[in-house]
Design an enzyme around this catalytic site. Sequence first.
Site, PDB file in Angstrom:
ATOM      1  N   LYS A 216       0.813  -1.213   0.000  1.00 31.89           N
ATOM      2  CA  LYS A 216       0.000   0.000   0.000  1.00 31.89           C
ATOM      3  C   LYS A 216       0.850   1.267   0.000  1.00 31.89           C
ATOM      4  O   LYS A 216       0.376   2.320  -0.383  1.00 31.89           O
ATOM      5  CB  LYS A 216      -0.973  -0.026   1.172  1.00 31.89           C
TER       6      LYS A 216
HETATM    7  C1  LIG Z   1      -4.524  -4.568   1.498  1.00 33.70           C
HETATM    8  C2  LIG Z   1      -3.775  -5.837   1.431  1.00 33.70           C
HETATM    9  C3  LIG Z   1      -4.179  -6.880   0.586  1.00 33.70           C
HETATM   10  C4  LIG Z   1      -5.429  -6.801  -0.252  1.00 33.70           C
HETATM   11  O1  LIG Z   1      -5.338  -5.807  -1.240  1.00 33.70           O
HETATM   12  P1  LIG Z   1      -6.668  -5.281  -1.949  1.00 33.70           P
HETATM   13  O2  LIG Z   1      -6.242  -4.168  -2.832  1.00 33.70           O
HETATM   14  O3  LIG Z   1      -7.586  -4.833  -0.843  1.00 33.70           O
HETATM   15  O4  LIG Z   1      -7.245  -6.431  -2.690  1.00 33.70           O
HETATM   16  C5  LIG Z   1      -3.385  -8.002   0.533  1.00 33.70           C
HETATM   17  N1  LIG Z   1      -2.268  -8.119   1.280  1.00 33.70           N
HETATM   18  C6  LIG Z   1      -1.867  -7.143   2.102  1.00 33.70           C
HETATM   19  C7  LIG Z   1      -0.632  -7.344   2.906  1.00 33.70           C
HETATM   20  C8  LIG Z   1      -2.589  -5.975   2.208  1.00 33.70           C
HETATM   21  O5  LIG Z   1      -2.169  -4.991   3.013  1.00 33.70           O
END
Ligand SMILES: *Cc1c(COP(=O)(O)O)cnc(C)c1O
Length: 462
Positions: free
Chosen positions: A112
């Site tokens: 993210k």
């Molecule tokens: C947010 C997240 C996901 C899922 O991603 P999305 O975009 O919500 O599908 C998977 N793994 C980790 C470590 C995350 O932080």
Amino acid sequence: MRYVSTRGAAPVLNFEEAMLTGLARDGGLYVPETIPEMSADEIAALAGLSYEEAAFRVMRPFLGESFADDELGVIISRAYAGFGHAARAPLKQLAPNHFLLELFHGPTLAFKDFAMQLIGQLFQTALARSGQKITIVGATSGDTGSAAIEAFKGLDNVDVFILFPHGRVSEVQRRQMTTPSEANVHAIALDGDFDTCQGRLKDLFNDFEFRDAVGLAGVNSINWARVLAQVVYYFTSAVSLGAPHRKVSFTVPTGNFGDIFAGYIARRMGLPIETLVIATNQNDILHRALETGSYTPTGVVPSISPSMDIQVSSNFERALFDAYGRDGAAVAQLMDELKAGGSFAISQGALESLRETFATGRASEAETSATIKATLAATGELLCPHSAVGVKVASEHVGATPMITLATAHPAKFPDAVEAATGVRPGLPPRMADLFDREERVTRMADDLDALKSLIRERTGR
Ligand SMILES: *Cc1c(COP(=O)(O)O)cnc(C)c1O
């Protein structure tokens, strides 16, 4: 470049407006009116560029007039300067035709950061220009919140409130949200699960009077600018394996469908992606929806991959919008059915269209742990539980086309699950080693919308 809502009844906006708005006023999500395409030559020309240079070329067409070229260049270089790896998104090999894209070298050790660091810089540039003040409210299952706080802490003209489900995030995730000492950071532990937090966030956005009074802005994965930032690493990784001359497939550990939707956009732009594999944990609504055509949330069961413990997968609406031939009224009707009756049925035509692009798989808790253990033994690579869900599902889809699995977090973010699976306790990178010594600051709240609104008004003085 113009942005339209997936429910067809909100104002059409430019990139900057869509970014600052987040959720559309008709409850929909903003998507580009048309998807810019990159020719095979343009894709081939990405080979050998830095991550930042590739990011500029991939994202530029989506921004229209909102940011000048030199502004965008500075924004991108600031966004990725704090990453702990020169390649930003390095690719490792796991097995003969299976690769791991490491997306956890950012400041909070999860993918993210790629989007949030960029959006922090984009917001700052836009707000400095207009003098506008905004209040960011985000809901998080753990990683979004820390990434948002890291990206916005100490910036001018912004307060950031993060709602996380009390007791349902890992200690590292919680500490990353509660230990920053900047006055514009507000961590809120809400009683409930992630869907409770996301529900409250939607309620805040749907109260237009409140929304305008505090200058509400959203940075959840519904924000188009976040999706866009994530499109870049699909290009850089595919090109390093021979695209556009060779096809690749991706497996993406999925919760809110933001990350994998970015892969879908890359494919629509012309990147030769054969299949996008949706990997879910035991909260497998997306897997079931594509298998059966029935989108039916069942309630979240907490797992060792908490960032995927989601049953209302917001960004899936964007995929539905295209699968329904961009018919906003049809999407609005599905969402009304979901709200009123707790589920909806995907039409046969839309289901076929989704299945042309997406495959799915799920990993149980036991399979996830077993994959962490087996991958360490076979390759020396320590996976976080989310990445392990991906690797497990990918192993069922690896064929003649190279498969790239997205490693979405660093194992040290989820040390208990990793240690339980392997006996090895992953350590934090040295730059974060003092996380457990820093003081925490958090507000615990019941699930009460009015109390939440009062708190935000009080803290922002608006
Ligand atoms: C947010 C997240 C996901 C899922 O991603 P999305 O975009 O919500 O599908 C998977 N793994 C980790 C470590 C995350 O932080």
